[in-house]
Design a protein around this motif. Structure first.
Motif, PDB file in Angstrom:
ATOM      1  N   PHE A  79       0.834  -1.206   0.000  1.00 13.34           N
ATOM      2  CA  PHE A  79       0.000   0.000   0.000  1.00 13.34           C
ATOM      3  C   PHE A  79       0.863   1.248   0.000  1.00 13.34           C
ATOM      4  O   PHE A  79       1.745   1.403   0.849  1.00 13.34           O
ATOM      5  CB  PHE A  79      -0.921  -0.003   1.216  1.00 13.34           C
ATOM      6  CG  PHE A  79      -1.817   1.218   1.303  1.00 13.34           C
ATOM      7  CD1 PHE A  79      -2.702   1.522   0.285  1.00 13.34           C
ATOM      8  CD2 PHE A  79      -1.765   2.047   2.407  1.00 13.34           C
ATOM      9  CE1 PHE A  79      -3.524   2.631   0.359  1.00 13.34           C
ATOM     10  CE2 PHE A  79      -2.587   3.161   2.505  1.00 13.34           C
ATOM     11  CZ  PHE A  79      -3.473   3.445   1.475  1.00 13.34           C
ATOM     12  N   VAL A  80       0.611   2.142  -0.942  1.00 11.21           N
ATOM     13  CA  VAL A  80       1.375   3.376  -1.060  1.00 11.21           C
ATOM     14  C   VAL A  80       0.477   4.556  -0.692  1.00 11.21           C
ATOM     15  O   VAL A  80      -0.541   4.793  -1.343  1.00 11.21           O
ATOM     16  CB  VAL A  80       1.916   3.567  -2.493  1.00 11.21           C
ATOM     17  CG1 VAL A  80       2.693   4.879  -2.593  1.00 11.21           C
ATOM     18  CG2 VAL A  80       2.796   2.392  -2.896  1.00 11.21           C
ATOM     19  N   LEU A  81       0.849   5.274   0.357  1.00 14.28           N
ATOM     20  CA  LEU A  81       0.084   6.439   0.772  1.00 14.28           C
ATOM     21  C   LEU A  81       0.313   7.571  -0.218  1.00 14.28           C
ATOM     22  O   LEU A  81       1.449   7.947  -0.490  1.00 14.28           O
ATOM     23  CB  LEU A  81       0.514   6.876   2.178  1.00 14.28           C
ATOM     24  CG  LEU A  81      -0.211   8.091   2.769  1.00 14.28           C
ATOM     25  CD1 LEU A  81      -1.676   7.759   3.032  1.00 14.28           C
ATOM     26  CD2 LEU A  81       0.466   8.538   4.063  1.00 14.28           C
ATOM     27  N   ASP A  82      -0.780   8.112  -0.765  1.00 17.52           N
ATOM     28  CA  ASP A  82      -0.638   9.226  -1.701  1.00 17.52           C
ATOM     29  C   ASP A  82      -1.457  10.431  -1.211  1.00 17.52           C
ATOM     30  O   ASP A  82      -2.107  10.377  -0.163  1.00 17.52           O
ATOM     31  CB  ASP A  82      -1.046   8.822  -3.119  1.00 17.52           C
ATOM     32  CG  ASP A  82      -2.517   8.415  -3.224  1.00 17.52           C
ATOM     33  OD1 ASP A  82      -3.270   8.612  -2.249  1.00 17.52           O
ATOM     34  OD2 ASP A  82      -2.924   7.915  -4.285  1.00 17.52           O
ATOM     35  N   GLU A  83      -1.416  11.516  -1.992  1.00 21.23           N
ATOM     36  CA  GLU A  83      -2.079  12.752  -1.592  1.00 21.23           C
ATOM     37  C   GLU A  83      -3.589  12.579  -1.471  1.00 21.23           C
ATOM     38  O   GLU A  83      -4.218  13.176  -0.592  1.00 21.23           O
ATOM     39  CB  GLU A  83      -1.787  13.869  -2.601  1.00 21.23           C
ATOM     40  CG  GLU A  83      -0.332  14.312  -2.659  1.00 21.23           C
ATOM     41  CD  GLU A  83       0.483  13.518  -3.675  1.00 21.23           C
ATOM     42  OE1 GLU A  83       0.025  12.416  -4.070  1.00 21.23           O
ATOM     43  OE2 GLU A  83       1.555  13.988  -4.073  1.00 21.23           O
ATOM     44  N   VAL A  84      -4.167  11.749  -2.340  1.00 17.97           N
ATOM     45  CA  VAL A  84      -5.622  11.574  -2.340  1.00 17.97           C
ATOM     46  C   VAL A  84      -6.090  10.935  -1.038  1.00 17.97           C
ATOM     47  O   VAL A  84      -7.016  11.424  -0.376  1.00 17.97           O
ATOM     48  CB  VAL A  84      -6.063  10.713  -3.547  1.00 17.97           C
ATOM     49  CG1 VAL A  84      -7.566  10.432  -3.485  1.00 17.97           C
ATOM     50  CG2 VAL A  84      -5.711  11.403  -4.861  1.00 17.97           C
ATOM     51  N   VAL A  85      -5.448   9.824  -0.667  1.00 17.80           N
ATOM     52  CA  VAL A  85      -5.833   9.129   0.563  1.00 17.80           C
ATOM     53  C   VAL A  85      -5.531   9.985   1.786  1.00 17.80           C
ATOM     54  O   VAL A  85      -6.353  10.091   2.709  1.00 17.80           O
ATOM     55  CB  VAL A  85      -5.108   7.769   0.677  1.00 17.80           C
ATOM     56  CG1 VAL A  85      -5.408   7.109   2.027  1.00 17.80           C
ATOM     57  CG2 VAL A  85      -5.529   6.851  -0.451  1.00 17.80           C
ATOM     58  N   ALA A  86      -4.352  10.587   1.813  1.00 23.67           N
ATOM     59  CA  ALA A  86      -3.966  11.394   2.971  1.00 23.67           C
ATOM     60  C   ALA A  86      -4.923  12.573   3.160  1.00 23.67           C
ATOM     61  O   ALA A  86      -5.337  12.873   4.294  1.00 23.67           O
ATOM     62  CB  ALA A  86      -2.536  11.897   2.802  1.00 23.67           C
TER      63      ALA A  86
END
Length: 241
Positions: A120-127
């Motif tokens: 899982f890669v945390l990106d701007e959308v999820v954050a």
């Protein structure tokens, strides 16, 4: 969205061969229109012709369902997603879908599950989505952790992400942290200023809100309708004329 769907229907009627790109585009257009019945028709068509086996098409179907009030169908696609496939795209779609449909507990739970998965890669959308949830629920400690994660992954250069951080701190009663973060930002847009104004109005700090307004004027920042509403509201909490 509707133009794209009409073109897709014309292609089907004329017997034009459809590829994965065409199908994904049609599904995305359906999601943007947000019509449940239309999404069900598109979904049924794709399943009937066996086109849903492609991971890009299936991920687009999942995202479409989250936009069309079909979270149960989105969950079914997510649960069937093979474990050996890339999961970041469907985790992102589900987390944002839960948040969009006000299923905040499910969004938080799935986010925590995703954090335990190495892929899982945390990106701007999820954050940004998770920071908004923290602000809505007043989860300050969780919001601070997300701020730390975002700093670690270099996400705070994204203005939307930064604005969500200001809003989170303000809604969690941490105006000093919100102001400090705002002052540290290299670039502000109107939403950045509005987020700060919203925090001051929320905490009935009318004079502070008017001070922000005066600073905006001195810097030549163009206000929008939301800015004006906050300024009008600020006068309720100040003795200024």
């Amino acid at each position: 969205g509707l133009r794209a769907l009409n073109l897709f229907c014309d292609m089907v009627e004329e017997g034009i061969e459809l590829n994965d790109f065409t199908l994904t585009s049609a599904i995305n257009a359906c999601g943007s229109v947000m019509q449940k019945s239309t999404s069900e028709q598109i979904h049924a068509f794709i399943l009937k012709f066996g086109c849903a086996r492609n991971s890009h098409v299936e991920a687009a179907l999942l995202d479409m369902c989250t936009w069309c009030e079909r979270m149960a169908d989105a969950e079914n696609i997510f649960l069937r997603w093979p474990k050996d496939r890339e999961r970041t795209i469907v985790l992102t779609a589900m987390i944002c879908g839960y948040a969009r449909n006000r299923q905040l507990d499910q969004a938080i739970s799935l986010f925590c599950q995703g954090q335990s998965e190495e892929s899982f890669v945390l990106d701007e959308v999820v954050a940004t989505t998770m920071l908004s949830i923290c602000g809505l629920l007043g989860f300050r400690k969780f919001g601070v952790q997300l701020h730390c994660f975002s700093t670690k992954y270099g996400l705070l250069n994204d203005t939307k992400m930064a604005n969500a951080t200001i809003s989170m701190y303000a809604k969690c009663g941490q105006m000093e942290a919100a102001i400090k973060f705002f002052d540290a930002m290299l670039v502000h847009d109107t939403v950045s200023w509005n987020s700060l104004l919203a925090g001051h109005v929320l905490h009935r700090q009318g004079d502070e809100a008017l001070a922000v307004w005066m600073k905006m004027e001195s810097l030549g920042v163009q206000p929008d309708t939301v800015t004006c509403l906050f300024i009008i509201s600020a006068y309720r909490y100040t003795g200024s004329d």
